[in-house]
Motif scaffolding. Structure first.
Motif, PDB file in Angstrom:
ATOM      1  N   SER A   1      21.486  43.967 -31.693  1.00 23.80           N
ATOM      2  CA  SER A   1      22.188  43.314 -32.798  1.00 23.80           C
ATOM      3  C   SER A   1      22.616  41.907 -32.413  1.00 23.80           C
ATOM      4  N   PRO A   2      22.724  41.033 -33.419  1.00 23.47           N
ATOM      5  CA  PRO A   2      23.165  39.658 -33.122  1.00 23.47           C
ATOM      6  C   PRO A   2      24.623  39.624 -32.680  1.00 23.47           C
TER       7      PRO A   2
ATOM      8  N   GLU B   1      13.883  35.926 -27.942  1.00 27.70           N
ATOM      9  CA  GLU B   1      13.688  37.192 -27.249  1.00 27.70           C
ATOM     10  C   GLU B   1      12.276  37.318 -26.688  1.00 27.70           C
TER      11      GLU B   1
ATOM     12  N   ALA C   1       7.907  41.929 -33.340  1.00 24.49           N
ATOM     13  CA  ALA C   1       8.907  42.965 -33.044  1.00 24.49           C
ATOM     14  C   ALA C   1       8.237  44.330 -32.903  1.00 24.49           C
ATOM     15  N   TRP C   2       7.030  44.456 -33.421  1.00 14.61           N
ATOM     16  CA  TRP C   2       6.306  45.732 -33.361  1.00 14.61           C
ATOM     17  C   TRP C   2       5.272  45.687 -32.249  1.00 14.61           C
TER      18      TRP C   2
ATOM     19  N   LEU D   1      25.380  48.535 -44.825  1.00 12.39           N
ATOM     20  CA  LEU D   1      25.289  47.129 -44.411  1.00 12.39           C
ATOM     21  C   LEU D   1      25.922  46.922 -43.034  1.00 12.39           C
ATOM     22  N   ALA D   2      27.017  47.620 -42.779  1.00  9.94           N
ATOM     23  CA  ALA D   2      27.718  47.431 -41.503  1.00  9.94           C
ATOM     24  C   ALA D   2      26.923  48.005 -40.339  1.00  9.94           C
TER      25      ALA D   2
ATOM     26  N   LEU E   1      31.322  42.967 -42.390  1.00 15.69           N
ATOM     27  CA  LEU E   1      31.499  44.400 -42.664  1.00 15.69           C
ATOM     28  C   LEU E   1      31.453  45.204 -41.366  1.00 15.69           C
ATOM     29  N   ARG E   2      30.579  44.795 -40.464  1.00 19.18           N
ATOM     30  CA  ARG E   2      30.480  45.517 -39.186  1.00 19.18           C
ATOM     31  C   ARG E   2      31.794  45.398 -38.411  1.00 19.18           C
TER      32      ARG E   2
ATOM     33  N   ARG F   1      26.970  41.206 -43.533  1.00 18.55           N
ATOM     34  CA  ARG F   1      26.827  42.350 -42.624  1.00 18.55           C
ATOM     35  C   ARG F   1      27.753  42.239 -41.424  1.00 18.55           C
TER      36      ARG F   1
ATOM     37  N   GLN G   1      23.563  49.001 -40.493  1.00 22.31           N
ATOM     38  CA  GLN G   1      22.127  48.875 -40.603  1.00 22.31           C
ATOM     39  C   GLN G   1      21.567  47.952 -39.524  1.00 22.31           C
ATOM     40  N   GLU G   2      20.418  48.300 -39.049  1.00 21.85           N
ATOM     41  CA  GLU G   2      19.737  47.419 -38.108  1.00 21.85           C
ATOM     42  C   GLU G   2      18.411  46.996 -38.712  1.00 21.85           C
ATOM     43  N   THR G   3      18.094  45.725 -38.582  1.00 25.52           N
ATOM     44  CA  THR G   3      16.795  45.280 -39.045  1.00 25.52           C
ATOM     45  C   THR G   3      15.764  45.660 -37.991  1.00 25.52           C
ATOM     46  N   ARG G   4      14.517  45.464 -38.353  1.00 23.26           N
ATOM     47  CA  ARG G   4      13.414  45.778 -37.450  1.00 23.26           C
ATOM     48  C   ARG G   4      13.587  45.035 -36.123  1.00 23.26           C
ATOM     49  N   ARG G   5      13.934  43.765 -36.211  1.00 16.45           N
ATOM     50  CA  ARG G   5      14.082  42.959 -34.997  1.00 16.45           C
ATOM     51  C   ARG G   5      15.291  43.418 -34.180  1.00 16.45           C
ATOM     52  N   GLU G   6      16.361  43.795 -34.888  1.00 11.65           N
ATOM     53  CA  GLU G   6      17.550  44.258 -34.166  1.00 11.65           C
ATOM     54  C   GLU G   6      17.307  45.586 -33.465  1.00 11.65           C
ATOM     55  N   ARG G   7      16.507  46.442 -34.106  1.00  7.39           N
ATOM     56  CA  ARG G   7      16.188  47.709 -33.442  1.00  7.39           C
ATOM     57  C   ARG G   7      15.459  47.441 -32.133  1.00  7.39           C
ATOM     58  N   LYS G   8      14.656  46.404 -32.142  1.00  8.98           N
ATOM     59  CA  LYS G   8      13.875  46.103 -30.940  1.00  8.98           C
ATOM     60  C   LYS G   8      14.697  45.316 -29.924  1.00  8.98           C
ATOM     61  N   TYR G   9      15.413  44.316 -30.406  1.00  5.47           N
ATOM     62  CA  TYR G   9      16.043  43.373 -29.484  1.00  5.47           C
ATOM     63  C   TYR G   9      17.566  43.471 -29.420  1.00  5.47           C
TER      64      TYR G   9
ATOM     65  N   ASN H   1      13.759  40.628 -42.613  1.00  2.00           N
ATOM     66  CA  ASN H   1      12.469  40.358 -41.995  1.00  2.00           C
ATOM     67  C   ASN H   1      11.865  39.071 -42.574  1.00  2.00           C
TER      68      ASN H   1
END
Lengths: 50, 505
Positions: free
Chosen positions: A49-50, B240, B208-209, A36-37, B64-65, B61, A39-47, B12
């Motif tokens: 992390s928040p 974005e 995003a894709w 959880l700490a 935790l991060r 998240r 992990q990146e979502t699909r959008r975060e991988r692209k843009y 998502n």
């Protein structure tokens, strides 16, 4: 800086999962926390992390 | 039926909308069931205040991060324990992990539920036969491009079957239930003040894709043509995506550009949903905007590239899909620009919007409801179903027939040979008992052999799906039901005249 105990337990959990061995509760918690700490979502991988 | 169901599908926004649509389907059959939901921060606008849901748990998240990056072991464990404890305050009738990743599997392991559907990571046997007995894993075909069910139908069936002890799906929900909004109350954003409800088109170019994006120049051409025809065009997108929208609008000639309303980056998800809900038509790729439009009942024109519209198209009646890739690649080529989408020209899309003319060279599908099967289907202008939907109907026949436990055996099915015969004999042996210590390993090996031989054929796919949701307390009864379902799949294949597009490819 990674938390040493959680990181070690999470790695142990990964190793055990790869060998289909049972996980302790602490290992499950540590792996969940790491996923959880870090992990990146699909959008975060692209843009990013928040 | 009362009690509560916990649904995990945190990430998502488009996927969350589909999970909400599945919850609506289940609630149509069981209005007294309460639903709780595990979501991520980015999707909280879709779930908080949602009348379909009782409680929402947001994945911590960020907290935790911060603790992870600070090396704070004690704080990290305390926070994750706190989150687990919040989930464990309720004893659930069903926990549905629609989030088939490790974090979801681990969470599922901590949840207190009478039944669980979806991946559960607890003891290291996450994907094995033994854990499938325990978890009621629901299956999707190995080749996702050929998936024959819409994700909403798949999620709903998985939940309904698990709630009903492997029994049949409930009757198809009433039209009114399917048409009901699945979102929290929509709020008109300030950016949409100039828009007259029902008087504009909404375009959502971003994704995003990269593979799902129609080229920017094509969007510019479409905006120009629609604006020149006198239509107002609202553009939506995440913050974005603003540079992309700026480039699209900059390429539109000034007089036409004046009819464009740029709402990109100026709305929340729910604000964006308001814009889509009140549009005459929403034009987009396979994106959250498409799902928001479908969730609010607004008509959508979806431009599909590498993804499979049968699986993730707009869910609901009367939406239209241009499928530029009739055979989506198994690995979903999402990271690179899609050649089929690039070939779809803006004048073709404009001609459909303005004059109802279908684009040449690309199949056009309309979403429809298969009342017999209780699932979405796609049909062409000739009313014939999409090949994958026809295949899905065959699968559903196996699943629905297997649910009534009518005792089908091999006498009603052709005698299987090869690996099918080997699996069948092992299943029968297990159902008869006694089983030695190596039985599950042999069953698993036989299933693996069959999967490798025929991973995309109807028999294997139907068998995998039909085994999900079977009760597990009595292993012999479980194996008898498995055997029957395998025989049903064989029978369906022998009697079905449906072409299998995957095998023919």
């Amino acid at each position: 800086m990674e938390p040493s105990r959680a990181a070690a337990l999470a790695q142990s959990a990964e190793d055990k999962l790869a060998k289909a061995l049972p996980l302790s509760r602490e290992e499950q918690l540590a792996l969940l926390a790491r996923l959880l700490a870090r992990q990146e979502t699909r959008r975060e991988r692209k843009y990013g992390s928040p | 039926m009362n009690g509560a169901v916990l649904v995990l599908l945190p990430h998502n926004p488009g996927d969350v909308v589909m999970a909400l649509q599945a919850i609506r389907r289940v609630k149509a059959s069981y209005p007294d069931l309460a639903f709780d939901y595990v979501a991520s921060e980015e999707c909280r606008g879709l779930v908080e205040g949602n009348p379909l849901l009782r409680s929402v748990f947001l994945l911590p998240r960020r907290a935790l991060r911060e603790r992870w990056e600070a090396g704070d072991d004690a704080g990290l464990f305390a926070r994750v324990e706190e989150f687990i404890a919040s989930l464990r305050r309720t004893r659930y009738r069903l926990s549905a992990n629609l989030y088939q990743e490790r974090a979801g599997g681990l969470l599922q392991g901590f949840i207190d539920a009478e039944r669980k559907v979806g991946l559960e990571l607890r003891d290291g046997t996450d994907m094995g036969v033994a854990s499938r007995f325990l978890e009621h894993l629901f299956a999707v075909p190995a080749d996702r491009g050929g998936n024959a069910f819409h994700a909403v139908d798949l999620y709903a069936r998985a939940m309904l079957r698990s709630l009903e002890d492997g029994g049949p799906d409930s009757p198809a929900p009433a039209k009114a239930a399917l048409a009901a909004n699945v979102l929290p109350p929509l709020v008109r954003p300030d950016a949409a003040r100039a828009l007259v409800p029902g008087g504009y088109l909404a375009f959502h170019p971003g994704s995003a894709w990269p593979g799902k994006r129609w080229p920017e120049a094509h969007w510019s051409g479409l905006v120009a043509r629609c604006a020149e025809a006198g239509l107002t065009v609202a553009l939506t997108g995440a913050p974005e995506e603003k540079p992309s929208i700026d480039r699209i609008l900059a390429a539109v000639p000034a007089p036409a550009r004046a009819r464009a309303v740029d709402c990109c980056g100026a709305t929340t998800l729910i604000g964006s949903a308001w814009i889509h809900a009140h549009a005459r038509l929403v034009v987009t790729g396979d994106t959250v905007a498409m799902h928001l439009a479908a969730a609010t009942g607004a008509p959508a024109l979806a431009l599909f590239g590498p993804s499979n519209p049968v699986e993730t198209g707009p869910y609901g009646r009367g939406h239209v899909i241009v499928q530029t890739d009739p055979a989506p690649a198994p690995d979903l080529a999402l990271h690179t620009e899609h050649a089929g989408l690039a070939r779809l020209r803006p004048e073709e899309v404009a001609a459909w919007i303005l004059d109802g003319e279908a684009p040449g060279g690309f199949p056009l599908w309309e979403t429809a409801w298969d009342a017999d099967r209780g699932m979405q289907t796609l049909q062409g202008a000739d009313r014939l179903p999409h090949p994958a939907c026809a295949r899905g109907a065959g699968l559903a026949r196996v699943l629905d027939a297997s649910a009534d436990r009518s005792g089908w055996g091999l006498r009603q099915a052709p005698a299987p040979g090869g690996m099918r015969g080997a699996l069948y004999r092992i299943l029968e042996e297990g159902a008869r008992g006694p089983r030695d210590g190596g039985y599950l390993a042999r069953l698993q090996a036989a299933e693996k052999d069959l999967e490798e031989e025929t991973r995309n054929d109807l028999v294997w796919e139907a068998y995998r799906i039909a085994c999900n949701g079977l009760p597990t307390r009595d292993l012999a009864a479980h194996l008898r039901a498995r055997t029957e379902r395998f025989a049903l799949a064989l029978r369906e294949e022998a009697h079905s005249r449906i072409a299998d597009p995957i095998r023919e490819r």
